[in-house]
Design a protein around this motif. Structure first.
Motif, PDB file in Angstrom:
ATOM      1  N   LYS A 103       0.823  -1.207   0.000  1.00  0.00           N
ATOM      2  CA  LYS A 103       0.000   0.000   0.000  1.00  0.00           C
ATOM      3  C   LYS A 103       0.859   1.259   0.000  1.00  0.00           C
ATOM      4  N   ALA A 104       1.951   1.220   0.779  1.00  0.00           N
ATOM      5  CA  ALA A 104       2.808   2.407   0.921  1.00  0.00           C
ATOM      6  C   ALA A 104       4.264   1.982   0.798  1.00  0.00           C
ATOM      7  N   PRO A 105       4.791   1.918  -0.431  1.00  0.00           N
ATOM      8  CA  PRO A 105       6.164   1.434  -0.649  1.00  0.00           C
ATOM      9  C   PRO A 105       7.219   2.275   0.048  1.00  0.00           C
ATOM     10  N   GLU A 106       6.901   3.509   0.374  1.00  0.00           N
ATOM     11  CA  GLU A 106       7.876   4.398   1.018  1.00  0.00           C
ATOM     12  C   GLU A 106       7.907   4.256   2.533  1.00  0.00           C
ATOM     13  N   ALA A 107       7.050   3.417   3.082  1.00  0.00           N
ATOM     14  CA  ALA A 107       6.901   3.332   4.536  1.00  0.00           C
ATOM     15  C   ALA A 107       8.165   2.808   5.213  1.00  0.00           C
ATOM     16  N   GLN A 108       8.469   3.404   6.355  1.00  0.00           N
ATOM     17  CA  GLN A 108       9.525   2.936   7.250  1.00  0.00           C
ATOM     18  C   GLN A 108       8.938   2.813   8.651  1.00  0.00           C
ATOM     19  N   PHE A 109       9.467   1.879   9.421  1.00  0.00           N
ATOM     20  CA  PHE A 109       8.909   1.595  10.737  1.00  0.00           C
ATOM     21  C   PHE A 109      10.001   1.638  11.795  1.00  0.00           C
ATOM     22  N   VAL A 110       9.641   2.095  12.983  1.00  0.00           N
ATOM     23  CA  VAL A 110      10.583   2.072  14.096  1.00  0.00           C
ATOM     24  C   VAL A 110       9.874   1.494  15.320  1.00  0.00           C
ATOM     25  N   VAL A 111      10.521   0.554  15.968  1.00  0.00           N
ATOM     26  CA  VAL A 111      10.008  -0.059  17.200  1.00  0.00           C
ATOM     27  C   VAL A 111      10.750   0.555  18.369  1.00  0.00           C
ATOM     28  N   VAL A 112      10.013   1.110  19.302  1.00  0.00           N
ATOM     29  CA  VAL A 112      10.594   1.812  20.450  1.00  0.00           C
ATOM     30  C   VAL A 112      10.022   1.234  21.740  1.00  0.00           C
ATOM     31  N   PRO A 113      10.576   1.600  22.901  1.00  0.00           N
ATOM     32  CA  PRO A 113      10.020   1.109  24.171  1.00  0.00           C
ATOM     33  C   PRO A 113       8.573   1.549  24.370  1.00  0.00           C
ATOM     34  N   ALA A 114       7.944   0.955  25.364  1.00  0.00           N
ATOM     35  CA  ALA A 114       6.528   1.220  25.628  1.00  0.00           C
ATOM     36  C   ALA A 114       6.283   2.699  25.905  1.00  0.00           C
ATOM     37  N   ILE A 115       5.078   3.117  25.605  1.00  0.00           N
ATOM     38  CA  ILE A 115       4.676   4.502  25.848  1.00  0.00           C
ATOM     39  C   ILE A 115       4.645   4.760  27.357  1.00  0.00           C
ATOM     40  N   VAL A 116       5.102   5.930  27.755  1.00  0.00           N
ATOM     41  CA  VAL A 116       5.108   6.304  29.174  1.00  0.00           C
ATOM     42  C   VAL A 116       3.985   7.302  29.412  1.00  0.00           C
ATOM     43  N   GLY A 117       3.149   7.007  30.415  1.00  0.00           N
ATOM     44  CA  GLY A 117       2.005   7.863  30.707  1.00  0.00           C
ATOM     45  C   GLY A 117       2.362   9.059  31.567  1.00  0.00           C
ATOM     46  N   PRO A 118       1.351   9.816  31.994  1.00  0.00           N
ATOM     47  CA  PRO A 118       1.580  11.053  32.758  1.00  0.00           C
ATOM     48  C   PRO A 118       2.257  10.839  34.108  1.00  0.00           C
ATOM     49  N   GLU A 119       2.115   9.642  34.678  1.00  0.00           N
ATOM     50  CA  GLU A 119       2.743   9.343  35.964  1.00  0.00           C
ATOM     51  C   GLU A 119       4.041   8.550  35.799  1.00  0.00           C
ATOM     52  N   GLY A 120       4.552   8.482  34.566  1.00  0.00           N
ATOM     53  CA  GLY A 120       5.810   7.785  34.320  1.00  0.00           C
ATOM     54  C   GLY A 120       5.678   6.274  34.217  1.00  0.00           C
ATOM     55  N   LYS A 121       4.455   5.762  34.066  1.00  0.00           N
ATOM     56  CA  LYS A 121       4.231   4.334  33.955  1.00  0.00           C
ATOM     57  C   LYS A 121       4.084   3.938  32.481  1.00  0.00           C
ATOM     58  N   GLY A 122       4.405   2.673  32.200  1.00  0.00           N
ATOM     59  CA  GLY A 122       4.274   2.185  30.837  1.00  0.00           C
ATOM     60  C   GLY A 122       4.523   0.704  30.774  1.00  0.00           C
ATOM     61  N   GLY A 123       4.060   0.076  29.688  1.00  0.00           N
ATOM     62  CA  GLY A 123       4.259  -1.351  29.543  1.00  0.00           C
ATOM     63  C   GLY A 123       2.986  -2.023  29.074  1.00  0.00           C
ATOM     64  N   ASN A 124       3.032  -3.328  28.958  1.00  0.00           N
ATOM     65  CA  ASN A 124       1.838  -4.084  28.595  1.00  0.00           C
ATOM     66  C   ASN A 124       2.039  -5.535  28.988  1.00  0.00           C
ATOM     67  N   LYS A 125       1.106  -6.358  28.627  1.00  0.00           N
ATOM     68  CA  LYS A 125       1.133  -7.767  28.990  1.00  0.00           C
ATOM     69  C   LYS A 125       2.386  -8.451  28.442  1.00  0.00           C
ATOM     70  N   ARG A 126       2.966  -9.372  29.234  1.00  0.00           N
ATOM     71  CA  ARG A 126       4.065 -10.200  28.748  1.00  0.00           C
ATOM     72  C   ARG A 126       3.483 -11.431  28.056  1.00  0.00           C
ATOM     73  N   TYR A 127       4.313 -12.074  27.250  1.00  0.00           N
ATOM     74  CA  TYR A 127       3.825 -13.276  26.577  1.00  0.00           C
ATOM     75  C   TYR A 127       3.446 -14.351  27.587  1.00  0.00           C
ATOM     76  N   VAL A 128       4.265 -14.543  28.595  1.00  0.00           N
ATOM     77  CA  VAL A 128       3.916 -15.418  29.713  1.00  0.00           C
ATOM     78  C   VAL A 128       4.261 -14.667  30.990  1.00  0.00           C
ATOM     79  N   ASP A 129       3.540 -14.973  32.057  1.00  0.00           N
ATOM     80  CA  ASP A 129       3.725 -14.214  33.296  1.00  0.00           C
ATOM     81  C   ASP A 129       4.998 -14.603  34.031  1.00  0.00           C
ATOM     82  N   LEU A 130       5.343 -15.879  33.987  1.00  0.00           N
ATOM     83  CA  LEU A 130       6.506 -16.381  34.713  1.00  0.00           C
ATOM     84  C   LEU A 130       7.487 -17.011  33.735  1.00  0.00           C
TER      85      LEU A 130
END
Length: 464
Positions: free
Chosen positions: A395-422
């Motif tokens: 769809k967009a041959p010119e597209a480039q992508f960057v993967v960065v750390p999780a977004i940090v919210g207003p209280e400095g928190k960030g992250g998401n679910k892990r693939y497995v908990d333990l």
């Protein structure tokens, strides 16, 4: 002159001889004076000499024996090890790897051709009282097998001394000491718990359109290019996917979503872009697909039953009772109202993956969560393999992508679910067991085999 000199040398030699004799005599007297006063008869002297000789011989024998013990081959006795793991039901005996390992560890490796993932076959095996000396048997519960006398335990000390690399993993993740532990047998286990690195990985990564970021004035300097060599990914092999450690502050993230929507980041002059897609078809509590956004407020929406510690009430409460949940609702309502995010459209009859990738592949979104298991993975299902990046590039041959750390919210928190908990897994899906026929001697050999094939670079890369 010559004769005279010779005589003097001889006299000097005799004088020296006398001096040495006197010194030897004095030494003997001192030794006698310092010894016991007991008079030693000739017979006793013989006995003492014999005793000393025997003692010396004994010491020599002990030294030789100790030396021999140090050099002893721990695999001197040839042992038979029965072995059962997944995929062995079609096993061809005497393969090259089996022969190499048998020679290295002085074993006869008897690989059972049972489907270790087939519950019926494993139940029949257990009913006959059989269990492999070592292996991974998914089709029968390991706790039940132990209670029925089909398997043996393994002690923590045996793990520490015979499999130190695995023990160090336990030390680094102490919760592992509790997994597969036999409750009424301190420091003994049903088997070895499988260890996964997936608990270190987010379920979804945080991905932006890099070319759009640069177009709206948010360039990233610390980029690392990802070169993809898979044949099916040739279109995205270079200068398409990048990694970065850059973390956008919360206010910048809000502005990026606005600019992706309002500032024509693709430069086509058409108002057809959005900051991100809210990956649900309508109002809902959420899922692991939404965790990147709820994670900014300290909540993982993938677990609806989790309780969270609330500092304001000093109590554990459901997520919806947290101030963070209230702040998240304010955020998502604002994003949807302003049009910086929109709902996912159901175009696949309830097929979530189909809906998600159908929307993303329009090329109209600048930010999206990427499933770390499937995206950029040549082994993914066709639908996902044609996702990010190669499907997007159609769809967009010119597209480039960057993967960065999780977004940090207003209280400095960030992250998401892990693939497995333990990092550890137990039960049929995650326990390496040892059969009741596995003696301590066999156990030592089985652990040596496991150590070489799983924790040693040479063995791992040759036999994995």
């Amino acid at each position: 002159m010559f004769v005279s000199t010779k005589i003097k040398k001889k006299e000097g030699f005799l004088n020296m001889k006398r001096i040495v004799s006197m010194l030897l005599l004095l030494t003997m007297l001192c030794l006698v004076a310092c010894s016991d006063t007991e008079v030693i008869t000739p017979d006793q002297t013989s006995a003492t000499t014999a005793e000393s000789t025997t003692s010396a011989q004994s010491t020599a024998a002990t030294t030789t024996q100790a030396s021999t013990t140090e050099m002893q081959n721990p695999f001197a006795e040839r042992l038979e090890l029965t072995y059962l793991v997944r995929f062995t039901h079609n096993y061809d005996a005497d393969r090259w790897d089996e022969l190499e390992l048998e020679e290295k560890f002085n074993i006869d490796l008897n690989v059972w051709t049972i489907d270790a993932y087939n519950a019926e076959q494993c139940t029949m095996m257990a009913a006959a009282g059989d269990w492999a000396d070592t292996g991974y048997i998914n089709g029968y519960d390991p706790v039940r097998a132990y209670n029925e006398g089909l398997t043996r335990n393994i002690s923590l000390e045996q793990i520490r001394t015979m499999l130190p690399e695995y023990y160090s993993i336990l030390e680094g993740n102490p919760i592992g000491f509790k997994v597969n532990h036999i409750q009424d047998e301190p420091d003994h286990y049903y088997g070895l718990s499988f260890c996964y690195a997936q608990n270190n990985y987010w379920y979804h990564t945080n991905c932006f359109r890099l070319d759009w970021l640069e177009n709206i004035g948010y360039p990233i300097s610390d980029l690392t290019e990802v070169k993809i060599t898979a044949e099916s990914f040739q279109q995205a092999s270079e200068d398409v996917v990048f990694l970065s450690n850059h973390v956008f502050p919360y206010e910048e993230f809000l502005d990026i979503l606005r600019a992706f929507t309002e500032d024509d980041p693709d430069g086509n002059g058409v108002d057809d872009t959005f900051g991100a897609m809210w990956p649900l078809t309508g109002p809902s509590y959420g899922s692991h697909w939404t965790d990147l956004y709820t994670g900014m407020f300290g909540i993982t929406s993938a677990y609806t039953t989790w309780l969270y510690y609330d500092e304001t009430s000093d109590n554990y409460v459901p997520s919806y009772a947290l101030p963070g949940w209230r702040d998240f609702l304010v955020f998502i309502n604002e994003m949807l109202t302003k049009g910086y995010m929109n709902y996912m459209v159901d175009v696949s009859g309830g097929d979530y993956g189909g809906n998600f990738y159908s929307a993303i592949l329009t090329g109209n979104y600048g930010h999206f969560p990427l499933d770390t298991w499937f995206n950029m993975n040549p082994g993914s299902p066709p639908r996902i393999e044609m996702g990010i990046p190669q499907g997007f590039l159609e769809k967009a041959p010119e597209a480039q992508f960057v993967v960065v750390p999780a977004i940090v919210g207003p209280e400095g928190k960030g992250g998401n679910k892990r693939y497995v908990d333990l990092p550890f897994r137990d039960g049929p899906w995650g326990t390496w067991t040892f059969g009741h026929t596995c003696t301590d001697e066999k156990l030592e050999r089985a652990l040596a085999l496991l150590q070489y094939t799983h924790f040693n670079d040479e063995g791992f890369y040759r036999y994995y």
